[in-house]
Design a protein around this motif. Structure first.
Motif, PDB file in Angstrom:
ATOM      1  N   UNK A  71       0.854  -1.191   0.000  1.00 15.63           N
ATOM      2  CA  UNK A  71       0.000   0.000   0.000  1.00 15.63           C
ATOM      3  C   UNK A  71       0.889   1.240   0.000  1.00 15.63           C
ATOM      4  N   UNK A  72       0.554   2.197  -0.862  1.00 15.63           N
ATOM      5  CA  UNK A  72       1.328   3.445  -0.950  1.00 15.63           C
ATOM      6  C   UNK A  72       0.382   4.599  -0.616  1.00 15.63           C
ATOM      7  N   UNK A  73       0.647   5.254   0.505  1.00 16.86           N
ATOM      8  CA  UNK A  73      -0.241   6.306   0.995  1.00 16.86           C
ATOM      9  C   UNK A  73       0.384   7.680   0.784  1.00 16.86           C
ATOM     10  N   UNK A  74      -0.441   8.641   0.467  1.00 16.51           N
ATOM     11  CA  UNK A  74       0.047  10.017   0.340  1.00 16.51           C
ATOM     12  C   UNK A  74       0.668  10.327  -1.012  1.00 16.51           C
ATOM     13  N   UNK A  81     -12.352   2.589  -3.999  1.00 20.35           N
ATOM     14  CA  UNK A  81     -11.032   2.668  -4.651  1.00 20.35           C
ATOM     15  C   UNK A  81     -10.706   1.339  -5.330  1.00 20.35           C
ATOM     16  N   UNK A  82     -11.683   0.878  -6.130  1.00 15.56           N
ATOM     17  CA  UNK A  82     -11.436  -0.356  -6.884  1.00 15.56           C
ATOM     18  C   UNK A  82     -10.282  -0.189  -7.869  1.00 15.56           C
ATOM     19  N   UNK A  83     -10.078   1.066  -8.264  1.00 18.79           N
ATOM     20  CA  UNK A  83      -9.054   1.346  -9.284  1.00 18.79           C
ATOM     21  C   UNK A  83      -7.650   1.192  -8.731  1.00 18.79           C
ATOM     22  N   UNK A  84      -7.504   1.275  -7.413  1.00 18.09           N
ATOM     23  CA  UNK A  84      -6.170   1.138  -6.845  1.00 18.09           C
ATOM     24  C   UNK A  84      -5.324   2.387  -6.992  1.00 18.09           C
ATOM     25  N   UNK A 105      -3.067  -4.810  -9.548  1.00 16.05           N
ATOM     26  CA  UNK A 105      -3.312  -3.630  -8.714  1.00 16.05           C
ATOM     27  C   UNK A 105      -4.805  -3.341  -8.698  1.00 16.05           C
ATOM     28  N   UNK A 106      -5.221  -2.565  -7.690  1.00 16.81           N
ATOM     29  CA  UNK A 106      -6.655  -2.343  -7.531  1.00 16.81           C
ATOM     30  C   UNK A 106      -7.338  -3.690  -7.382  1.00 16.81           C
ATOM     31  N   UNK A 107      -8.466  -3.857  -8.047  1.00 14.30           N
ATOM     32  CA  UNK A 107      -9.196  -5.122  -7.908  1.00 14.30           C
ATOM     33  C   UNK A 107      -8.569  -6.257  -8.719  1.00 14.30           C
ATOM     34  N   UNK A 108      -7.622  -5.937  -9.575  1.00 15.62           N
ATOM     35  CA  UNK A 108      -6.832  -6.959 -10.263  1.00 15.62           C
ATOM     36  C   UNK A 108      -7.645  -8.034 -10.946  1.00 15.62           C
ATOM     37  N   UNK A 109      -7.175  -9.282 -10.820  1.00 10.45           N
ATOM     38  CA  UNK A 109      -7.830 -10.407 -11.484  1.00 10.45           C
ATOM     39  C   UNK A 109      -9.252 -10.615 -10.974  1.00 10.45           C
ATOM     40  N   UNK A 154      -2.644   0.445  -4.210  1.00 13.00           N
ATOM     41  CA  UNK A 154      -2.371  -0.859  -3.599  1.00 13.00           C
ATOM     42  C   UNK A 154      -2.265  -1.917  -4.687  1.00 13.00           C
ATOM     43  N   UNK A 155      -1.416  -2.868  -4.412  1.00 14.90           N
ATOM     44  CA  UNK A 155      -1.199  -3.929  -5.400  1.00 14.90           C
ATOM     45  C   UNK A 155      -0.763  -5.195  -4.689  1.00 14.90           C
ATOM     46  N   UNK A 156      -0.846  -6.298  -5.398  1.00  9.99           N
ATOM     47  CA  UNK A 156      -0.524  -7.612  -4.852  1.00  9.99           C
ATOM     48  C   UNK A 156       0.510  -8.306  -5.736  1.00  9.99           C
ATOM     49  N   UNK A 157       1.420  -9.021  -5.085  1.00 15.85           N
ATOM     50  CA  UNK A 157       2.532  -9.647  -5.789  1.00 15.85           C
ATOM     51  C   UNK A 157       2.578 -11.130  -5.419  1.00 15.85           C
ATOM     52  N   UNK A 158       2.550 -11.994  -6.447  1.00 14.89           N
ATOM     53  CA  UNK A 158       2.546 -13.451  -6.207  1.00 14.89           C
ATOM     54  C   UNK A 158       3.958 -14.010  -6.229  1.00 14.89           C
TER      55      UNK A 158
END
Lengths: 362, 362, 362, 362
Positions: free
Chosen positions: C211-214, C278-281, C246-250, C294-298
């Motif tokens: 998560x990246x804030x600001x 903030x579905x767009x991320x 990122x965002x809602x992704x897959x 925000x994003x997710x990394x596998x």
């Protein structure tokens, strides 16, 4: 490698005798009003057929912007532009399909690419520099709003040299002679020399001096992005250029350090540390110091002669070649706006790069 | 912008008086045996204290490779290397914390960065060029296996010029005099001039000529990656360089096209189209043509004088400055290996780039 | 290609079992006070031997800065740093000289480079990511002063998922468990799973959320420099990463546009247009919109197993391989700081790029 | 940043409702015969109005090449091309001058650039991807001659998934349904879902799977130029993409290393070391291993709805917006050729990069 610049970038396309040439300017800030007349005017300064001492080829060289400008103002999107090629006599060049012109790029393009467009020199033709004038004019527009001024002039044709330093010249006179030399007496001699050379079907080289005024201190990125190296790279990318020097250049090598060093003083009017002399040419350690930047660019005599030359054909057989048509006996007058264009793009690019690191904003 | 090159790339770090300098060579092909002695030898050619006409500073300048080489052979991984700084007298430079040396980078670094390392010139010091010699030596090794040879020599010191063209010189004599000029008589005069200048606490500039033999035709990427523009950019990135010219350069501007054009002939021995003269300097349209490439690089007299100079301090007050210590009266002898290093990296980089497009492989 | 970034750039070197690893940070603004403790702390978060669920390899991982910082503050010069490798058991890897580990880089490095350093995975080892943590920590320091915060955590290990969205978690708890999952109950389950897997000599994968804030609106460069593409590229450069969203992704692909679109409102407190969901991320059209990114990394299960596996040797003969020594049964906990480091560098780089074009300054 | 690629590079320009869009392909090897029909066919696969499930906008989308090709064959010069915009209804978009569409780039472009072209989404419109199809088709042509095949298909629309793995599908059926899903039964369901969504004035997302066959081992440049990171970056640059995974991707995180590792065997037919399974997706350590590369790309439902949505105007006032006109209820079918184009450019670029280092040639 048809892209120039880091942040403010020109990517260009087009051959001498293709349908059109053009380019894409990427990284131009948004919100810049584009004065199309001023841009066309810069392009006109380069176009053929301006006077008796340049090629008689007539090209209208009209630029059309096709993206990146909305309602007269840049949008931050890439600026696409095209310039139709409307006056090519490809048949004049049919002989080049099988013959190489001496000291031209014909042979090297053939060796590198095997299949290349021989017509009018193809991609190697200086026609390509028209796209630089367009992008350079956009850069110039922005530099103007930053009070940075880039001006070039012909300072030598053959052995006729303009000895007066730039700061003693009236640079407003540059455009008043077709040879673009601000000393009218010297200009006259240059013109006579070009006419003489032309009458012999021969060509002659020369030197262009460029001065950049109002450049703020701090531009240039050590150690491999030095401002003068970027300017040198820009100039050496122009067709027929064989040398670049800035400040006292090659002449300066024979002086002592004690003669060449520029003494400091505090300039009360400008409220900054300035130098009494400017042998350094406005750059120290690759970074502008606030003094005028000046440099000189050497152009060889163009190799296209309107008289017979011996050469080889594509099979290596001896042959002879007489180019017809409309060629410049001396490229200097038309190269002046190209030098300004490349210098303008380089300075703007470095201005934008330097903003990344500006302490006061961070 | 501390990275040089496109495919074969050097990124360097380090200030004159820091703990160490060093660099990372990226893009070096794998499988290259690295002759450490040869590399150290190139570095030694640049190191201070070699002779009476260079600085008496004694630095061992030992390079250590810390990655990218396994069992003596490159692995394709980035090649890291370090060179400790072991002989810095930072106290000699304490005065520079508050004073700017004329025609040095002190002021421009201060204006650009505000906080900079003043000791020994910091990042602006030519000490950084030691890392170029290391990477250049790696490039040279690879060029050797491709039968490409890069050799440079001092061709002018102050007003003492070596008039003989490169092809009439015995280039094997270059290393036999401390000034690195292959004409031993001229070398002697140069040395006497440097000694005289040194005795006056002054400095003097000069010119280095570089010749590249065995470069195959086809290197260089039109229009913004021309081979000579890349070489010019490389040379202008070296400290104290004020000018670059190739082929006939500035001198050539006064000739006619009919005098300058290089006539072709078919060279039976080399089985290729060659030219009888080489005014072009081995490059046409930005692409090598198979002839020797030669160019000249102008170095200003170094600005560090061992006598009093007027200057300004950091608040703009007038002041005077006398540098102590160990400085080069003339950088030319030690700059010769740096010119070779930058030329070698540039040629190898363009050799590798050109391979991307090679028709015979695709 | 061992350089990451455009303006703020890391170039790294070093193999797992070489003398040292290290890097050069180029393009860091000058005048930034460097808190060495904070940087070492970030590096310590990645180091082995932190807990029972990570590798028991003990490396002190001390970073030393060797240039670019003077009296504790950045100078604008490139920041060199080194980290000695002090605990390598190369003999554990002798078998790899002639055998390829399944699903490792051993074979592909061999095929690409022929000569490569097999010890400990050489350049392909995740040891290299320690240099990213150093550069990332410098970036983080600067982002902090811009009120930008980057925080990552383990959100899945094997099939144990943390279902709670980031804005409902107490991110301060991340560091309170060795698995770096802020939900302590879920963390406990993850730890038990890792212990179980470890006891079987096996490994398991997982997902890290960042998560990246600001982050201010406006970062990201259409169309080929989109902010999320830069983040994706950064994450996919980390060892063992197999996916990025990122965002809602897959998950978002199965919803309707009417469900996924984020409605606008005017946020009086922040004085800006914000979105209710903030579905767009936090990114639209490749440009940040001011909402949290925000994003997710596998991450795949690491392929090094502490039990016998069948494989091939260098001649293609069937063989079997049992790795000894100290390996991570799950890389997620130690990859959390690497994800933060890469995200921090990417955001800072784009922050600096965006400044080039800032309207208010031009 | 409108340039994609390192050696084989596309620079593009153009907005949705400008006069034309286009691009410049730089770094294309010379001597490649260009099959214009094949290129137009690729472009036609992307064009609107192909079927009932795509937008009814009718654009002829004719590409014209204007440089870099001579007598049907590439010359090594930059390939310029243009595509006129001939069917734009800018008045449909007049409302966007003062209103932002939710989850569109309208707001972020406005915040970043202030002055932007709102018509049809301007530069943020997916219209720009037509230029990618042109450059991608040129890349595809070259890949074909190298026996590399890139093929993509729709593998999910909303919650309708194609579960069959790529190697069990008949990929020749892809073009036989308008949704571009090779399983005709699943395709039928997808089409019905899109029709249903369309009838509601809504939109739906999905997943595209791409397979690259015949990619030789050795492509990809550690550590910051990994092949899968380059592919991920390429995919994430496509409009509406929210995620990328390769090999087993996100699903793979729940398995054990012992389940995921791909066992080696020596493939006698292909005379190379191969793997029995391909969970890795054809890439190890960022370098291709000779197995098929496959990856999945997540597309969000496009945010342009043909029904009323609440929004804000440029002053931050609440407002409502109903888009008229011709929009895609699901972009997947038309995005398939874009995915292929970006993958083709990425693979060719890395193929060319890898040639620089090829041992057998050096």
């Amino acid at each position: 490698m048809n892209t120039f610049g880091n942040i403010f970038r020109l990517t260009s396309f087009g051959e001498s005798h293709g349908e059109m040439i053009g380019g894409i300017i990427d990284g131009c800030p948004s919100g810049i009003p584009i004065d199309l007349k001023l841009i066309q005017k810069e392009l006109d300064r380069r176009k053929p057929g301006q006077s008796a001492i340049t090629t008689q080829r007539r090209e209208s060289d009209r630029v059309t912007f096709v993206s990146g400008i909305y309602e007269g103002v840049t949008t931050g999107a890439p600026i696409g532009f095209i310039i139709p090629n409307d006056n090519h006599h490809s048949s004049d060049y049919e002989i080049l399909r099988k013959h190489f012109r001496p000291s031209h790029a014909d042979l090297t393009y053939f060796l590198k690419y095997r299949n290349c467009d021989h017509r009018g020199g193809g991609r190697a033709s200086a026609r390509e520099t028209a796209t630089r004038c367009v992008a350079g004019a956009v850069a110039k527009l922005i530099l103007q709003s930053l009070s940075i001024k880039v001006v070039a002039y012909t300072s030598q044709v053959g052995s006729i040299k303009l000895a007066t330093p730039y700061h003693e010249l009236n640079l407003k006179l540059i455009e008043s002679t077709p040879v673009r030399c601000p000393d009218l007496e010297v200009a006259e001699k240059m013109i006579r020399l070009i006419e003489e050379v032309k009458s012999q079907g021969d060509t002659v080289g020369g030197v262009i001096t460029c001065v950049c005024l109002g450049v703020p201190a701090g531009l240039g990125e050590p150690v491999f992005g030095k401002l003068h190296a970027a300017l040198g790279n820009a100039m050496l990318s122009i067709n027929a250029v064989k040398g670049f020097e800035y400040g006292m250049g090659f002449e300066g090598v024979q002086y002592r350090g004690s003669e060449m060093n520029d003494p400091f003083f505090y300039d009360e009017r400008q409220k900054r540390i300035a130098t009494r002399t400017n042998h350094s040419g406005g750059i120290q350690g690759g970074i502008s110091n606030g003094e005028p930047i000046y440099f000189r660019v050497a152009f060889k005599p163009v190799p296209t002669l309107l008289r017979e030359q011996k050469t080889l054909d594509i099979e290596g057989n001896e042959s002879s070649l007489t180019m017809k048509g409309r060629h410049d006996p001396c490229v200097l007058p038309r190269a002046v706006p190209v030098v300004e264009a490349m210098a303008s793009m380089t300075l703007l690019d470095h201005y934008l790069i330097n903003r990344c690191y500006d302490l006061d904003v961070l």
